[in-house]
Design a protein around this motif. Sequence first.
Motif, PDB file in Angstrom:
ATOM      1  N   UNK A  12       0.819  -1.213   0.000  1.00 47.99           N
ATOM      2  CA  UNK A  12       0.000   0.000   0.000  1.00 47.99           C
ATOM      3  C   UNK A  12       0.849   1.258   0.000  1.00 47.99           C
ATOM      4  N   UNK A  13       1.933   1.254   0.764  1.00 54.02           N
ATOM      5  CA  UNK A  13       2.823   2.413   0.814  1.00 54.02           C
ATOM      6  C   UNK A  13       3.511   2.633  -0.532  1.00 54.02           C
ATOM      7  N   UNK A  17       2.705   5.731  -2.878  1.00 52.81           N
ATOM      8  CA  UNK A  17       3.878   6.570  -3.118  1.00 52.81           C
ATOM      9  C   UNK A  17       4.101   6.835  -4.593  1.00 52.81           C
ATOM     10  N   UNK A  18       3.930   5.807  -5.406  1.00 50.43           N
ATOM     11  CA  UNK A  18       4.086   5.983  -6.852  1.00 50.43           C
ATOM     12  C   UNK A  18       3.044   6.935  -7.422  1.00 50.43           C
ATOM     13  N   UNK A  23       1.799  12.600  -9.222  1.00 50.91           N
ATOM     14  CA  UNK A  23       1.037  13.842  -9.041  1.00 50.91           C
ATOM     15  C   UNK A  23       1.982  15.001  -8.716  1.00 50.91           C
ATOM     16  N   UNK A  24       2.977  14.755  -7.861  1.00 52.19           N
ATOM     17  CA  UNK A  24       3.937  15.805  -7.503  1.00 52.19           C
ATOM     18  C   UNK A  24       4.705  16.278  -8.733  1.00 52.19           C
ATOM     19  N   UNK A  25       5.088  15.338  -9.590  1.00 52.73           N
ATOM     20  CA  UNK A  25       5.812  15.730 -10.808  1.00 52.73           C
ATOM     21  C   UNK A  25       4.959  16.613 -11.705  1.00 52.73           C
ATOM     22  N   UNK A  26       3.682  16.299 -11.783  1.00 52.64           N
ATOM     23  CA  UNK A  26       2.787  17.115 -12.590  1.00 52.64           C
ATOM     24  C   UNK A  26       2.536  18.486 -11.951  1.00 52.64           C
ATOM     25  N   UNK A  27       2.435  18.515 -10.639  1.00 49.59           N
ATOM     26  CA  UNK A  27       2.087  19.758  -9.941  1.00 49.59           C
ATOM     27  C   UNK A  27       3.259  20.705  -9.753  1.00 49.59           C
TER      28      UNK A  27
END
Length: 181
Positions: A12-13, A17-18, A23-27
């Motif tokens: 789950x982690x 995380x992936x 999402x972080x890369x896009x944001x």
Amino acid sequence: MDIGGTESMVAGALLSGLVLAAIAMLAQRRVGWVAAWSWCGLLWWLVVIALVTLVPLYGIDLAVPAETRSETCSLDYGGPAPEGFWILSGGQRLLNTALFVPAGALLVVAVSRWRVGWIAAPLGLIGLAAYSLMIELVQLELARIDRACDVTDLVDNVTGAVIGFGLGLVVALVLRPWKRR
């Protein structure tokens, strides 16, 4: 069907995380890398906290009814939790405290990009305390996950969040996310 165990927690982690890293890369182009990665890191760590505290330590069969169920949370400070724990030495209380430190730190860094961060950070700290309380209440209601609702856990979790909050203030002063885009 058996559910639980460290394998479920790790899977789950990793999966969450992936997803949140993508999402972080896009944001990061829109809000800057510090804000994007700290927000997604905070969300990921909240998922990790839920996995560690709500997934049974060992595989259990959810079809088996819970015969014994506590009606209230333990108010015995120090609680029914064992002194040792299978991940690290130092006791479960240390682990409960350490579990919330990253959340407190990431919270401060995440909101420090905006002026409203001076209001959002303390409110977020209250939110982390409420999140810990919610976890304890879920543990009380779901006896099948073989976890105990304990006031000591709540105190240790909030202590960890406060320590993380202080560390987050230092990290925010170093990274200065309000200057980055």
